[in-house]
Design a protein around this motif. Structure first.
Motif, short mmCIF file in Angstrom:
data_model
loop_
_atom_site.label_atom_id
_atom_site.label_comp_id
_atom_site.label_asym_id
_atom_site.label_seq_id
_atom_site.Cartn_x
_atom_site.Cartn_y
_atom_site.Cartn_z
N UNK A 129 0.84 -1.19 0.00
CA UNK A 129 0.00 0.00 0.00
C UNK A 129 0.88 1.24 0.00
N UNK A 130 0.71 2.08 -1.02
CA UNK A 130 1.54 3.28 -1.16
C UNK A 130 0.73 4.57 -1.05
N UNK A 131 -0.59 4.45 -1.03
CA UNK A 131 -1.45 5.63 -1.01
C UNK A 131 -2.65 5.39 -0.10
N UNK A 132 -3.33 6.47 0.25
CA UNK A 132 -4.57 6.33 1.01
C UNK A 132 -5.60 5.54 0.20
N UNK A 133 -5.66 5.81 -1.10
CA UNK A 133 -6.59 5.08 -1.96
C UNK A 133 -6.27 3.58 -1.96
N UNK A 134 -4.99 3.26 -1.96
CA UNK A 134 -4.60 1.86 -1.90
C UNK A 134 -5.03 1.20 -0.60
N UNK A 135 -4.94 1.95 0.50
CA UNK A 135 -5.39 1.42 1.79
C UNK A 135 -6.89 1.16 1.77
N UNK A 136 -7.63 2.09 1.21
CA UNK A 136 -9.08 1.92 1.13
C UNK A 136 -9.45 0.74 0.24
N UNK A 137 -8.70 0.55 -0.84
CA UNK A 137 -8.97 -0.59 -1.71
C UNK A 137 -8.67 -1.90 -0.98
N UNK A 138 -7.58 -1.92 -0.22
CA UNK A 138 -7.25 -3.13 0.52
C UNK A 138 -8.34 -3.47 1.52
N UNK A 139 -8.83 -2.46 2.21
CA UNK A 139 -9.90 -2.70 3.19
C UNK A 139 -11.10 -3.36 2.52
N UNK A 140 -11.42 -2.92 1.31
CA UNK A 140 -12.57 -3.49 0.60
C UNK A 140 -12.33 -4.92 0.15
N UNK A 141 -11.05 -5.31 0.04
CA UNK A 141 -10.72 -6.66 -0.43
C UNK A 141 -10.37 -7.61 0.70
N UNK A 142 -10.09 -7.07 1.88
CA UNK A 142 -9.45 -7.85 2.94
C UNK A 142 -10.26 -9.06 3.39
N UNK A 143 -11.57 -8.96 3.43
CA UNK A 143 -12.37 -10.08 3.93
C UNK A 143 -12.30 -11.28 2.99
N UNK A 144 -12.26 -11.01 1.70
CA UNK A 144 -12.22 -12.12 0.73
C UNK A 144 -10.80 -12.60 0.46
N UNK A 145 -9.83 -11.72 0.67
CA UNK A 145 -8.45 -12.06 0.31
C UNK A 145 -7.54 -11.73 1.49
N UNK A 146 -7.44 -12.62 2.47
CA UNK A 146 -6.63 -12.35 3.66
C UNK A 146 -5.16 -12.20 3.32
N UNK A 147 -4.47 -11.28 4.00
CA UNK A 147 -3.06 -11.02 3.74
C UNK A 147 -2.21 -11.47 4.92
N UNK A 148 -1.02 -11.94 4.61
CA UNK A 148 -0.05 -12.27 5.65
C UNK A 148 0.28 -11.04 6.46
N UNK A 149 0.49 -9.91 5.75
CA UNK A 149 0.76 -8.63 6.41
C UNK A 149 0.55 -7.50 5.42
N UNK A 150 0.63 -6.30 5.94
CA UNK A 150 0.48 -5.10 5.13
C UNK A 150 1.85 -4.45 4.98
N UNK A 151 2.20 -4.14 3.75
CA UNK A 151 3.45 -3.48 3.42
C UNK A 151 3.15 -2.02 3.08
N UNK A 152 3.42 -1.12 4.03
CA UNK A 152 3.25 0.30 3.74
C UNK A 152 4.55 0.79 3.12
N UNK A 153 4.49 1.13 1.84
CA UNK A 153 5.70 1.51 1.11
C UNK A 153 5.52 2.92 0.56
N UNK A 154 6.36 3.82 1.07
CA UNK A 154 6.21 5.24 0.79
C UNK A 154 7.24 5.69 -0.23
N UNK A 155 6.76 6.23 -1.36
CA UNK A 155 7.66 6.71 -2.41
C UNK A 155 7.91 8.22 -2.33
N UNK A 156 7.08 8.94 -1.58
CA UNK A 156 7.25 10.37 -1.38
C UNK A 156 8.66 10.67 -0.86
N UNK A 157 9.34 11.64 -1.48
CA UNK A 157 10.74 11.90 -1.15
C UNK A 157 10.96 13.04 -0.14
#
Length: 238
Positions: A129-157
């Motif tokens: 997840x690199x953006x707020x939108x990505x976080x929101x998309x993950x939340x919508x998918x999380x129940x059907x597609x469980x994740x081992x963990x969340x990788x918050x990866x920031x590209x902002x310099x």
């Protein structure tokens, strides 16, 4: 708290003289990083032409496992690697040597399909997840597609902006009560700021030439071992 060594990423040979690209070099560097204290590995296997390849995973994973028995090994499924969604899905489905987990970028259109394949073949999902939108998309998918963990990866310099974005992403996950382990990392100018943030938040982190080549004092690192040692020292409060 886990310190994951990210050995090479999408970097090319001219980026750093110690960048490991062949299966043998990746395995050798992986063993050094694990001996230094890295808990896990994240690698981008290369084909004979040294270009990133999802097909090269079958040749590289055994070399890394032989060099680092018992260490969890992860890979990327980034769309840029094969540049074709159907080919990406086919190659992942055909892996004969399975990594322990694979990163899936939630910003990519084909992320849900890739997550479904990984779940089917028994590979853990590291939700990138690199953006707020990505976080929101993950939340919508999380129940059907469980994740081992969340990788918050920031590209902002810009460091203050990078820290603020990481906090915003974390807040979205917290509000949605997504109870998964978090691994936070930065890129180039922000790697050390985000390693320190991970320590403050008691999250895991990663470090290596995929994310940057400079030490906390701004000097160029000799290689992945030095970067891993510096991150471990920060995580231990030294």
């Amino acid at each position: 708290m886990i310190v994951q060594a990210c050995l090479n990423g999408a970097r090319t040979a001219g980026y750093h003289p110690a960048l490991p690209l062949t299966p043998e070099a990746i395995a050798r560097d992986a063993a050094i990083c694990v001996a230094t204290g890295a808990n896990e590995l994240h690698i981008h296997p290369r084909g004979p032409d040294l270009a990133e390849s999802l097909g090269a995973i079958n040749a590289t994973i055994p070399s890394v496992r032989a060099a680092c028995p018992g260490t969890l090994v992860g890979v990327s499924t980034g769309a840029w690697i094969e540049k074709d969604a159907a080919r990406t899905r086919d190659l992942i489905s055909g892996w004969s040597e399975l990594p322990d987990y694979a990163s899936v970028n939630l910003s990519e259109p084909d992320a849900p399909a890739v997550m479904d394949i990984l779940d089917r073949i028994g590979v853990g999902i590291e939700a990138g997840i690199a953006t707020v939108e990505g976080a929101e998309r993950f939340v919508s998918l999380a129940r059907q597609r469980p994740a081992l963990r969340i990788l918050i990866e920031i590209n902002e310099q810009n460091p203050p902006d990078a820290l603020a974005l990481a906090e915003e992403i974390s807040a979205v996950l917290a509000r949605s009560q997504v109870n998964r382990p978090i691994l936070l990392h930065g890129f180039d100018a922000t790697i050390w700021d985000l390693v320190r943030m991970a320590r403050r938040c008691n999250w895991s982190t990663r470090i290596g030439l995929e994310d940057g080549k400079h030490m906390p004092d701004g000097s160029q690192a000799s290689g992945n071992r030095a970067l891993v040692a510096a991150a471990i020292a920060i995580c231990r409060g030294q």
